[in-house]
Every structure is written in C-alpha cells, then in structure tokens.
Design an enzyme around this catalytic site. Structure first.
Site, PDB file in Angstrom:
ATOM      1  N   GLU A  46       0.829  -1.212   0.000  1.00 60.18           N
ATOM      2  CA  GLU A  46       0.000   0.000   0.000  1.00 60.18           C
ATOM      3  C   GLU A  46       0.862   1.259   0.000  1.00 60.18           C
ATOM      4  O   GLU A  46       0.545   2.242  -0.676  1.00 60.18           O
ATOM      5  CB  GLU A  46      -0.922  -0.009   1.230  1.00 60.18           C
ATOM      6  CG  GLU A  46      -1.903  -1.170   1.274  1.00 60.18           C
ATOM      7  CD  GLU A  46      -1.362  -2.397   1.997  1.00 60.18           C
ATOM      8  OE1 GLU A  46      -2.168  -3.148   2.555  1.00 60.18           O
ATOM      9  OE2 GLU A  46      -0.121  -2.605   2.003  1.00 60.18           O
ATOM     10  N   GLU A 277      14.743 -31.997  -0.009  1.00 62.35           N
ATOM     11  CA  GLU A 277      15.361 -32.641  -1.170  1.00 62.35           C
ATOM     12  C   GLU A 277      15.809 -34.081  -0.903  1.00 62.35           C
ATOM     13  O   GLU A 277      16.504 -34.676  -1.719  1.00 62.35           O
ATOM     14  CB  GLU A 277      16.533 -31.789  -1.679  1.00 62.35           C
ATOM     15  CG  GLU A 277      16.099 -30.491  -2.333  1.00 62.35           C
ATOM     16  CD  GLU A 277      17.054 -30.014  -3.419  1.00 62.35           C
ATOM     17  OE1 GLU A 277      17.988 -30.747  -3.763  1.00 62.35           O
ATOM     18  OE2 GLU A 277      16.847 -28.901  -3.915  1.00 62.35           O
TER      19      GLU A 277
END
Length: 334
Positions: A46, A277
């Site tokens: 904003e 992983e």
C-alpha cells in the site's frame, strides 16, 4: 485484483516470512498507482502504491485493490490501514483476510470504522493459494513443506551405492535452483549429505541462498562436508547436543516425535517454507507422517534396473509438465 496478484508475485523469494501483497489504486476506471511488498522489512504494498501516484488529489475518490487485508499493527513498518485512512481512500477491495492474529479482521474493522467502504473476497481462493506458505505457517503453525525428488523411469532415486548424479536433465536442475531461491530453507538427511556432499545453494538462478537444514541424528557426518563450510546459515538437527558456531548451529531434539519437534523449532525461527530434497528415507518419513503440502517429482527417461526406490503415490498428479526430457509431476496434499 488480478493485477494486484501479479504484482504480489514479484516479491517471491524476497519478502518471506512476510506474505506476498500487491496493491492497485484505481480512479474513474483507470489505474493511478500500483505497488507490491518488495523486501522483508521494507515498505508494504500500500505504501509503494500510494507513493507511485502522481496526483495525490485523486486519492479520496480512488478504490484500492489489495491482495491481502491491510495490516493494523506496528511491525517493522507502520500500519497500512492507518495510511489508507490518512489518504482518504474512498473504498477498498480486499481479496482475503490476514490470518495473523495481530491483524485477522482488525485491518478491515479500522477501515470501516473510518467510514471507508470495504469488500472482502474478490479472487479470494487465488489470493490464498498465492500465499499458501504464509497461511500454512499461521494456521497449521509449521512451515510449508515441499517434497522434491528426481527418479528414474523405473522408479529409483539412486543406485545401490547411493550414486544419483545426474538423474534429471539440465533444465530440471536449473528449475530446482529457482525453487531454492523461492523458499526460506532447504533440507536433506544424513545419507544425502554424506554421499552427494551437496552445497544446497543457488547457482543456476538469481536469488538468495536458503537456510540449510541437515538431519544427522547421531552427529556422524564428517566436519569437512560442504554443508558445514559455514558460508551459509546451517541448522543441524540431532539427538546428541546443542552447539553454536558462526553460521552453523547444532540443535538437540528428542528422538520421540523428532519431525514434529523439528518443525516446531523451524516455526519458532519464523522459517515459513522448506524445500525437502531427500534422500529416500527422509522423504518417506515426511510422507508417512502426513507432513507435506506439495510434492514435485521429476521422472527421467533413464533406467537403473536396481537401486534405492523412490517414494510412491497412490494419488494421480494434479499437474504434469515436460521439462526438457524429464516429466515433472506436481502433487498437493489435502
């Protein structure tokens, strides 16, 4: 609002653990300003959108389209709801409420109490999906967990001697480096650390290195591994001892509920997402415990015939893509 979501996406990999937020200011059907949250600790969407407006006199007749409820509390920056009130914005369209208890409807209430017309729910599902890491952290009180592995056509992660280089192709490996730059942490188990000696950094993409996480229950890994080079913040979870060194911390957890304790510690460190992983044992542990949100699986055309089996899914992939000669299947939990 679609434009606000597009803008928000640009903050991926740089704003965590804050959410992705975009803001578009519209006057008389025309965009007069736009912005997004670019950097953790920096101005919110904003603020950037309002700063981009060339004629501030138009703001009292403008509508703000914001992808997440404006904040109502002081953090590293002032409350955005107060800024919108101060600028006299006429109406605000919010895609979804902020699940953070410090906000959670209070931003909308502040705007409404100031006489601003507020509507919530425009492209809500799209906004929640975009910020799924943030919503997971706030609602499930743990990081968002992404399982990733590459397997051969016949379903193996590695040969019997743990050799797995290279199953996937060049394009797939580059995509993995992009993913590393988008998540806050990356995790492997002891066998992967020992046999692959990975660096777990970002090389084939532009972006920050994730925090490295290694599971070494008995502290059996040698100190000369790349993971322990103290070049990148690294957390080593074990059941033996606590130790703090520069850029390397060993954290002792109970053997009981090890994974839950691990996620609780990562949550306490405000780590919003983890790319897991492997290897096979670690991936299977998270799958068996139901502790995962996405799985990204590369299947290569090569075959091993024998080796360490990849995890298997009973569900069909939600999405599938060709990445070079590999196939990428995406799975979503729940």
């Amino acid at each position: 609002m679609q434009r606000a979501l597009e803008l928000a996406e640009r903050g991926k990999g740089t704003v965590g653990p804050n959410p992705l937020v975009g803001c578009v200011l519209v006057h008389d059907g025309k965009i007069i300003g736009e912005g997004y949250h670019q950097q953790y600790g920096g101005p919110h969407a904003e603020v950037n959108a309002i700063a981009s407006v060339t004629d501030p006199k138009l703001l009292p007749d403008a509508t703000a389209y914001i992808s997440l409820e404006p904040c109502s509390h002081w953090g590293k920056t002032p409350p955005c709801a107060n800024l919108l009130i101060e600028k006299g914005i006429k109406s605000v369209q919010v895609a979804t409420l902020d699940p953070n208890p410090l906000v959670a409807g209070k931003g909308v209430q502040l705007l409404q109490d100031a006489g601003i017309e507020v509507t919530v729910g425009l492209l809500e599902q799209e906004a929640r999906w975009q910020n799924r890491r943030f919503f997971c952290q706030q609602e499930k009180h743990r990081p968002y967990l992404i399982l990733k592995w590459a397997q051969t056509q016949d379903g193996f992660l590695a040969r019997e001697n743990f050799d797995s280089k290279w199953i996937s192709g060049t394009q797939s490996r580059q995509l993995v480096h992009q993913w590393r730059a988008e998540e806050q942490a990356i995790l492997v188990g002891k066998n992967t650390a020992l046999h692959d000696n990975p660096r777990l950094n970002v090389r084939d993409w532009s972006g920050s290195d994730p925090i490295r996480v290694v599971l070494d229950s008995r502290l059996e890994l040698p100190a000369d591994l790349n993971l322990f080079d103290q070049q990148i913040p690294t957390l080593c979870y074990n059941t033996v001892k606590n130790e703090t060194l520069p850029n390397l911390e060993r954290i002792k957890l109970s053997e009981e509920n090890f994974l839950e304790a691990l996620l609780a510690d990562l949550q306490a460190r405000n780590i919003q997402s983890v790319l897991i992983e492997g290897g096979g044992h670690v991936l299977q542990q998270f799958l068996a415990a139901g502790l995962w949100d996405e799985a990204r699986v590369f299947t290569s055309p090569i075959t091993f015939e024998h080796g360490i089996a990849a995890p298997t899914f009973t569900q069909v992939p939600a999405e599938s893509y060709a990445v070079g000669e590999d196939q990428l299947d995406l799975y979503y939990h729940g």
